[in-house]
Write a protein that holds these residues in place. Structure first.
Motif, PDB file in Angstrom:
ATOM      1  N   LEU A   1      44.957 -99.908 -35.944  1.00 45.44           N
ATOM      2  CA  LEU A   1      45.612 -98.656 -35.578  1.00 45.44           C
ATOM      3  C   LEU A   1      45.199 -97.956 -34.291  1.00 45.44           C
ATOM      4  O   LEU A   1      46.055 -97.471 -33.569  1.00 45.44           O
ATOM      5  CB  LEU A   1      45.499 -97.656 -36.746  1.00 45.44           C
ATOM      6  CG  LEU A   1      46.292 -98.043 -37.992  1.00 45.44           C
ATOM      7  CD1 LEU A   1      46.073 -97.012 -39.076  1.00 45.44           C
ATOM      8  CD2 LEU A   1      47.772 -98.115 -37.673  1.00 45.44           C
TER       9      LEU A   1
ATOM     10  N   LEU B   1      42.670 -94.639 -43.262  1.00 43.52           N
ATOM     11  CA  LEU B   1      43.603 -95.048 -42.209  1.00 43.52           C
ATOM     12  C   LEU B   1      43.616 -94.029 -41.078  1.00 43.52           C
ATOM     13  O   LEU B   1      43.720 -94.379 -39.903  1.00 43.52           O
ATOM     14  CB  LEU B   1      45.020 -95.205 -42.781  1.00 43.52           C
ATOM     15  CG  LEU B   1      45.222 -96.378 -43.744  1.00 43.52           C
ATOM     16  CD1 LEU B   1      46.646 -96.378 -44.283  1.00 43.52           C
ATOM     17  CD2 LEU B   1      44.913 -97.711 -43.081  1.00 43.52           C
TER      18      LEU B   1
ATOM     19  N   ALA C   1      39.517 -98.939 -46.107  1.00 41.72           N
ATOM     20  CA  ALA C   1      40.743 -98.629 -45.351  1.00 41.72           C
ATOM     21  C   ALA C   1      40.395 -98.407 -43.886  1.00 41.72           C
ATOM     22  O   ALA C   1      41.153 -98.774 -42.983  1.00 41.72           O
ATOM     23  CB  ALA C   1      41.411 -97.385 -45.927  1.00 41.72           C
ATOM     24  N   LEU C   2      39.221 -97.818 -43.654  1.00 37.95           N
ATOM     25  CA  LEU C   2      38.800 -97.555 -42.275  1.00 37.95           C
ATOM     26  C   LEU C   2      38.614 -98.873 -41.517  1.00 37.95           C
ATOM     27  O   LEU C   2      38.952 -98.980 -40.342  1.00 37.95           O
ATOM     28  CB  LEU C   2      37.495 -96.756 -42.287  1.00 37.95           C
ATOM     29  CG  LEU C   2      37.279 -95.812 -41.102  1.00 37.95           C
ATOM     30  CD1 LEU C   2      36.360 -94.675 -41.503  1.00 37.95           C
ATOM     31  CD2 LEU C   2      36.706 -96.509 -39.901  1.00 37.95           C
TER      32      LEU C   2
ATOM     33  N   VAL D   1      40.222-101.722 -42.017  1.00 40.47           N
ATOM     34  CA  VAL D   1      41.550-102.231 -41.682  1.00 40.47           C
ATOM     35  C   VAL D   1      42.126-101.412 -40.523  1.00 40.47           C
ATOM     36  O   VAL D   1      42.656-101.950 -39.551  1.00 40.47           O
ATOM     37  CB  VAL D   1      42.477-102.119 -42.912  1.00 40.47           C
ATOM     38  CG1 VAL D   1      43.895-102.536 -42.551  1.00 40.47           C
ATOM     39  CG2 VAL D   1      41.932-102.984 -44.041  1.00 40.47           C
ATOM     40  N   SER D   2      41.963-100.091 -40.642  1.00 38.55           N
ATOM     41  CA  SER D   2      42.503 -99.195 -39.644  1.00 38.55           C
ATOM     42  C   SER D   2      41.882 -99.438 -38.268  1.00 38.55           C
ATOM     43  O   SER D   2      42.566 -99.408 -37.248  1.00 38.55           O
ATOM     44  CB  SER D   2      42.261 -97.761 -40.104  1.00 38.55           C
ATOM     45  OG  SER D   2      42.466 -96.865 -39.077  1.00 38.55           O
ATOM     46  N   CYS D   3      40.572 -99.687 -38.224  1.00 35.67           N
ATOM     47  CA  CYS D   3      39.892 -99.941 -36.939  1.00 35.67           C
ATOM     48  C   CYS D   3      40.513-101.121 -36.215  1.00 35.67           C
ATOM     49  O   CYS D   3      40.567-101.163 -34.995  1.00 35.67           O
ATOM     50  CB  CYS D   3      38.420-100.288 -37.170  1.00 35.67           C
ATOM     51  SG  CYS D   3      37.410 -98.873 -37.512  1.00 35.67           S
TER      52      CYS D   3
ATOM     53  N   CYS E   1      45.174 -86.252 -42.315  1.00 35.54           N
ATOM     54  CA  CYS E   1      45.063 -87.296 -43.344  1.00 35.54           C
ATOM     55  C   CYS E   1      43.897 -87.044 -44.305  1.00 35.54           C
ATOM     56  O   CYS E   1      43.813 -87.676 -45.357  1.00 35.54           O
ATOM     57  CB  CYS E   1      44.877 -88.667 -42.703  1.00 35.54           C
ATOM     58  SG  CYS E   1      46.319 -89.203 -41.780  1.00 35.54           S
TER      59      CYS E   1
ATOM     60  N   SER F   1      45.664 -87.345 -37.396  1.00 33.66           N
ATOM     61  CA  SER F   1      44.689 -88.079 -38.218  1.00 33.66           C
ATOM     62  C   SER F   1      43.755 -87.120 -38.967  1.00 33.66           C
ATOM     63  O   SER F   1      43.267 -87.448 -40.047  1.00 33.66           O
ATOM     64  CB  SER F   1      43.908 -89.089 -37.378  1.00 33.66           C
ATOM     65  OG  SER F   1      43.505 -88.533 -36.168  1.00 33.66           O
TER      66      SER F   1
ATOM     67  N   VAL G   1      42.596 -94.073 -49.333  1.00 32.69           N
ATOM     68  CA  VAL G   1      43.185 -95.042 -48.395  1.00 32.69           C
ATOM     69  C   VAL G   1      43.763 -94.301 -47.188  1.00 32.69           C
ATOM     70  O   VAL G   1      43.525 -94.675 -46.034  1.00 32.69           O
ATOM     71  CB  VAL G   1      44.299 -95.873 -49.086  1.00 32.69           C
ATOM     72  CG1 VAL G   1      45.086 -96.682 -48.059  1.00 32.69           C
ATOM     73  CG2 VAL G   1      43.688 -96.792 -50.130  1.00 32.69           C
ATOM     74  N   LEU G   2      44.507 -93.222 -47.467  1.00 33.38           N
ATOM     75  CA  LEU G   2      45.120 -92.454 -46.378  1.00 33.38           C
ATOM     76  C   LEU G   2      44.039 -91.895 -45.441  1.00 33.38           C
ATOM     77  O   LEU G   2      44.158 -91.967 -44.213  1.00 33.38           O
ATOM     78  CB  LEU G   2      45.956 -91.308 -46.946  1.00 33.38           C
ATOM     79  CG  LEU G   2      46.669 -90.460 -45.894  1.00 33.38           C
ATOM     80  CD1 LEU G   2      47.751 -91.285 -45.195  1.00 33.38           C
ATOM     81  CD2 LEU G   2      47.297 -89.214 -46.513  1.00 33.38           C
TER      82      LEU G   2
END
Length: 520
Positions: free
Chosen positions: A85, A130, A77-78, A80-82, A105, A102, A126-127
């Motif tokens: 977001l 993110l 998830a990190l 994708v987040s990088c 989270c 954050s 996942v949270l």
């Protein structure tokens, strides 16, 4: 390299006047230091909870590999987040409130430890993933920008100050390893679980010492997750102890958010919406996304990918594989915390030492030291047979790993900050992105490969990483020589191409010109 770079961009005088000036008094430096301490303490409290929880995952939630799968989801998830977001969130919420939101989270993941199932831990993971990328990116932006302001106030080199701020931050952050593990070890060893495995180690427990020796054979490099179900050292501690640990950790997260909300000055005080930073330019989300990818077109960034992936892999190894294959397997789960405390303490001390030493011996020497320490440790781990009688060796190896990790954390972070000063957000996004890829890869194969294979892989990636890094340093030397030559040419005689090279230098950032120091 700086200090003298004040009148580089005067031909763009019209843009300079549009930029917001940051007026500060000399006395502001104490306030800056207060802010650095606030960020560092908040992260320390936050990661006391997360590191403590993460180090136990491969051992307490070992059934069906739930613990390592959940960590692998966190880092996936990190990744994708990088990409999507950080810059978006920072622009919407500003740096300070991005940090608060954050950090929150992280709470559900720790709360899920009360009821660890695939359907609770994975969504919470996942949270957390993110939230983590915007949190790290805003922390890096905050420290770098304060570093630039502080350097201007005190007439010191920007690079040295940024590395010193990062060094101090990582010192505090690494001690989280100490507090988190101390909490888990004290709770676990005071309970029935700690006492039971001590009886077992004496050989007075069930099965005697013969069973134990055959169990020890499968520890260390021979350790394979699939074959170890009958080892008493690897049994899950009682729920009451795990609940107690999780309750303490949960309150840490709340404390960290409160510290940031109450004590941290917003970055707007130091020119948050300035032209030099991405957060100032009003561009669409897709353009921000492309900023992260545009960063990937830079040759230096590409060359730094392998070493950045290695940083993720080596942290995942010490947190999941070393703890399970060496410590839990030979000594028992209740010892994980104590061995990891050694890692955290050495790591913290070395972060400070390397942060300051860089001024005197330079980056290259320190990075070579890190590579030698890590390479040697990996080779030793391949041949060493862990045994409860050699307790000191567990601590020595953990400490050496801490030295290596401190080198990467301070120097490679600093290198990104120095090479890509103009695009800090995109650069640090890439750092987290590739570090997380390392984590994901390492956690993903964690339950499938035996420890020996993991060590071979680590060694291979380390070698590739060092090759890439060496090329970056050679390129930097050439570039600096070239720029020096160009800057010696009088302005009138510079060709259009020369000016373009100087202006597009990635290490320049207009913030240094925009800080006005008032002598009051």
């Amino acid at each position: 390299m700086h200090g003298g770079g004040v009148d580089t961009d005067k031909n763009g005088g019209d843009t300079a006047s549009l930029r917001e000036k940051v007026q500060l008094r000399r006395g502001e430096k104490w306030r800056i230091l207060k802010n650095i301490i606030t960020v560092s303490v908040a992260f320390m409290v936050q990661f006391t909870a997360f590191q403590g929880t993460a180090n136990l995952q491969s051992s307490i939630n070992a059934k069906d590999g739930l613990g390592t799968v959940s960590l692998s989801v966190v880092y996936a998830a990190l990744v994708v987040s990088c990409i999507f977001l950080p810059t978006l969130v920072i622009r919407k919420l500003t740096v300070k409130w991005t940090l608060c939101v954050s950090m929150l989270c992280y709470a559900p993941y720790i709360a899920s430890q009360f009821y660890p199932r695939f359907y609770t831990l994975l969504p919470a993971g996942v949270l957390l993933g993110l939230g983590a990328a915007p949190m790290w990116a805003s922390k890096a932006t905050y420290l770098t920008q304060l570093g630039q302001v502080y350097a201007k106030l005190t007439d010191q080199s920007v690079e040295a100050i940024i590395v010193r701020f990062f060094g101090f931050f990582f010192l505090a952050w690494q001690t989280a390893e100490l507090w988190g593990n101390l909490i888990s070890s004290l709770v676990l060893s005071s309970g029935a679980h700690g006492a039971a495995s001590v009886v077992d180690e004496m050989g007075n427990g069930t099965g005697g010492s013969h069973q134990e020796d055959s169990n020890l054979e499968s520890c260390g490099a021979n350790f394979c997750v699939v074959e170890t179900s009958n080892n008493a050292n690897l049994q899950r501690p009682p729920d009451s102890e795990i609940f107690e640990i999780s309750a303490i950790y949960l309150s840490c997260i709340v404390a960290a958010v409160v510290i940031i909300a109450v004590f941290l000055d917003p970055l707007s005080r130091y020119g948050e919406r300035r032209r030099g930073s991405i957060s100032a330019t009003e561009i669409s989300g897709m353009q921000l996304l492309s900023a992260t990818f545009k960063q990937l077109k830079k040759a230096n960034q590409q060359l730094l990918i392998p070493i950045t992936v290695f940083i993720g892999m080596e942290q995942a190894f010490i947190g999941a594989d070393f703890t399970q294959a060496y410590v839990s397997c030979a000594l028992g789960i209740h010892q994980i915390g104590y061995v990891m405390i050694c890692f955290g303490v050495v790591n913290a001390i070395c972060s400070i030492i390397f942060g300051s030493a860089m001024k005197y011996i330079g980056r290259v020497v320190i990075i070579i030291l890190g590579a030698i320490v890590h390479g040697a440790s990996i080779i030793y781990l391949l041949y060493w047979r862990p045994h409860p009688d050699h307790q000191i060796v567990f601590f020595i190896l953990s400490g050496l790993w801490g030295i290596g990790d401190a080198v990467w954390q301070t120097q490679i972070n600093g290198l990104y900050g120095a090479l890509f000063r103009r695009n800090k957000e995109a650069a640090f996004s890439n750092y987290r992105l590739w570090e997380s890829v390392g984590f994901v890869v390492a956690y993903a194969y964690s339950t499938n490969l035996c420890a020996r294979m993991k060590l071979y892989l680590l060694f291979g990636v380390l070698v590739c990483g060092m090759v890439g890094y060496t090329i970056v340093e050679i390129r930097q030397l050439k570039k600096e020589k070239h720029l020096k030559k160009l800057e010696e040419i009088p302005k009138q005689q510079q060709t259009e191409a020369d000016r373009k090279v100087i202006e597009e230098d990635d290490e320049k950032d207009e913030l240094e010109e925009d800080i006005v120091v008032t002598h009051l």
